[in-house]
Enzyme design. Structure first.
Site, PDB file in Angstrom:
ATOM      1  N   SER A 105     -31.262  17.246  10.221  1.00  0.00           N
ATOM      2  CA  SER A 105     -31.825  17.705   8.955  1.00  0.00           C
ATOM      3  C   SER A 105     -33.258  18.169   8.994  1.00  0.00           C
ATOM      4  CB  SER A 105     -31.678  16.612   7.898  1.00  0.00           C
ATOM      5  OG  SER A 105     -30.341  16.504   7.523  1.00  0.00           O
ATOM      6  N   SER A 147     -30.314  18.606   5.518  1.00  0.00           N
ATOM      7  CA  SER A 147     -30.562  18.366   4.110  1.00  0.00           C
ATOM      8  C   SER A 147     -31.968  18.742   3.699  1.00  0.00           C
ATOM      9  CB  SER A 147     -30.307  16.901   3.784  1.00  0.00           C
ATOM     10  OG  SER A 147     -31.242  16.060   4.422  1.00  0.00           O
ATOM     11  N   LYS A 183     -40.302  16.536   0.943  1.00  0.00           N
ATOM     12  CA  LYS A 183     -38.909  16.450   0.517  1.00  0.00           C
ATOM     13  C   LYS A 183     -38.739  15.418  -0.603  1.00  0.00           C
ATOM     14  CE  LYS A 183     -34.421  15.881   2.903  1.00  0.00           C
ATOM     15  NZ  LYS A 183     -33.862  15.599   4.249  1.00  0.00           N
TER      16      LYS A 183
END
Length: 551
Positions: free
Chosen positions: A238, A214, A133
């Protein structure tokens, strides 16, 4: 990482932001559009043709066997995945899950191939491509921006601890994934999976649906077979939410099992990285690499004597036999089709030998939403300021600087939603404030001793189960996120482990079942999750439909 998940219709009312977003860059060069806000790719009018892929749905063990037999090399694997990213992530369906590819990926793979021949294999991750990420620091040619244009041009000076662990294990960092900007803590009206730098990530099961934030890029990318496994991060939902929406296994570990140093923060009392994969075994392999004590993250000291070096040892097809599993009924009721599959899942677990305690509801359900928000706002300001102080070449050095940057660049940074949560956080004082300390104490008491621990003690449970979240909702750039149902908040606020496994489909959209429990209970949860997965084998690869086929 993001705060609270979805709001179930049977849950007590919470603030609007808890409903909307607290759900919780193929060449070998940096993708060209990263210097400015990326325009949204046009939505296909119909399901685009997607060619078959040699590596579709392969497991880490398949890749290792392929390398051992001479069919693959680390170089050829990286090359195939990079080509697939170019074919369907940047063209074709335009999933837009990868924000940047690693220009050194092939060279790194070459070195690992040479090492394999000369010295042997480091372990199960040797030569295996991984996506991470874009809020996780890498001291290389890639950026770390949390999706914000404010950090474009700035490079981290040091690998995050978990990145170093991945490199030491022989993983190939293939690239970075898009995310909800600043891990979805900027606005109470956010669109999950959108960032100023990366644009919008789409769900590969239905392109008009949300990939959930996210860690949306990590979820969509692994679901679409753009890599073997990925790393996400979670504050509240998330890791498990995008895993739920993309038909994946996601593990949100106990706070302190995996280091947070070098990860752009929201909250030191809730943030954690976690593995995302297509199978429980692959997620367990990745978790084994990520776990470890880091002097730069004092919370990891708590894992001494509690962490395992190999989490695959706990995987057992007979893991349900004799297990006492509590059904957290208050998380049900938001979708009849989901409830139906969950009932079938409970029957399956019982048939596998589990003892089902139903209901087994958390006594403090719905009582800690306000205190969670208070803690997140205080810690966001303190933790982000501390992190940005370590990025001297960045254009921003504090939360206030980020707010000002966004104001100056509204057209690119705030075309769909604002930054009201940033403004609220900036108005908070320091971490010695009574309001913060009282809220933090309440969070831990309500979710631990009076929450998860209480119900597990009462019924002598090994784990709690619930639907992870709703199937993916239609992405809405006007009104922001809208969804129903989630079970992420109690384990997230407690800092306890949470694993989601694919459970079923609604109109072709996947959703998961959650197993969560006490601190450091990853071995038990993995045993149960693996037994469930092997008994049901629900996951199906996405078809990249333009919209869900409602049935």
């Amino acid at each position: 990482m993001e705060p609270e998940g979805f709001l179930s219709p049977i849950e007590p009312p919470r603030r609007k932001f808890l409903r909307s977003m607290l759900l919780g860059g193929a060449s070998a060069a940096v993708l060209p559009a990263l210097a400015g806000a990326r325009e949204l790719a046009p939505e296909p009018a119909s399901a685009p043709a997607v060619s078959s892929f040699e590596l579709e749905e392969v497991r880490i063990s398949d890749l290792q066997e392929g390398i051992a037999s001479g069919r693959f090399t680390a170089h050829s694997l990286a090359e195939k995945y990079l080509a697939r990213i170019d074919e369907i992530d940047k063209h074709g369906p335009t999933i837009n899950s990868v924000i940047e590819v690693n220009p050194d990926a092939l060279a790194i793979a070459d070195g690992l191939d040479k090492e394999r021949k000369g010295k042997g294999v480091r372990g199960p991750m040797h030569g295996i491509p991984v996506l991470i990420k874009d809020n996780i620091d890498t001291a290389d040619k890639m950026l770390t921006t949390a999706g914000s244009l404010a950090l474009v041009g700035s490079h981290a000076s040091k690998d995050a601890f978990i990145v170093k662990k991945l490199r030491d294990a022989g993983a190939v960092i293939l690239g970075k994934t898009n995310l909800s900007e600043w891990a979805n803590i900027r606005s109470s009206h956010s669109v999950s999976g959108w960032s100023g730098r990366g644009g919008l990530t789409r769900n590969p099961y239905a392109l008009d649906r949300n990939a959930c934030g996210s860690s949306s890029g990590s979820g969509a990318g692994i679901a679409a077979n753009l890599c073997a496994v990925a790393i996400g991060t979670e504050t509240d939902g998330s890791v498990v939410c995008p895993s739920n929406a993309n038909g994946l296994v996601g593990i949100k570990p106990t706070l302190g099992l995996a280091s947070r140093s070098g990860i752009i923060p929201i909250s030191h009392s809730q943030d954690t990285p976690g593995p995302m994969a297509r199978t429980v075994r692959d997620a367990a392999i990745l978790l084994s690499v990520m776990a470890g004590i880091d002097p730069s993250d004092k919370y990891t000291a708590e894992s001494e004597g509690k962490a395992a070096t190999d989490y695959t040892q706990f995987l057992n097809t007979n893991g349900m036999i004799g297990a006492r599993i509590g059904v957290a009924r208050k998380y049900f009721g938001f979708n009849e089709a989901v409830d139906k599959v969950m009932e079938e899942s409970i029957v399956s677990m019982k048939a596998q030998g589990a003892v089902i305690v139903d209901p087994a509801d958390i006594p403090t359900f719905g009582k800690f939403g306000d205190t969670e928000l208070t803690v997140l706002l205080y810690e966001l300001k303190a933790d982000l300021n501390s992190y940005l102080a370590g990025r001297p070449d960045a254009a921003v050095h504090s939360l206030k600087d980020v707010i000002d940057f966004n104001q100056r660049n509204q057209a690119k940074e705030m075309p769909y939603f604002g930054q009201d949560l940033f403004v609220q956080a900036q108005a908070k004082g320091g971490l010695t404030e009574k309001e913060y300390l009282d809220a933090l104490e309440a969070n831990h008491r309500l979710t631990r001793k009076e929450g998860i621990d209480a119900i597990m003690d009462q019924h002598k449970l090994d784990a709690l189960v619930a639907p992870t979240a709703s199937p993916a909702w239609i992405t809405d750039l006007v009104d922001g996120d809208h969804a129903s149902g989630d079970s992420s908040s109690a384990p997230a606020v407690a800092g306890y482990p949470h694993i989601t496994v694919p459970a079923g489909f609604v109109s072709g959209l996947p959703f998961g079942i959650s197993f969560f429990g006490r601190a450091w209970s990853e071995p038990t949860l993995l045993k149960l999750a693996y037994a469930f997965e092997q008994a049901t084998k629900v996951r199906k690869a996405p078809q990249f439909l333009s919209t869900a086929k409602v049935s």
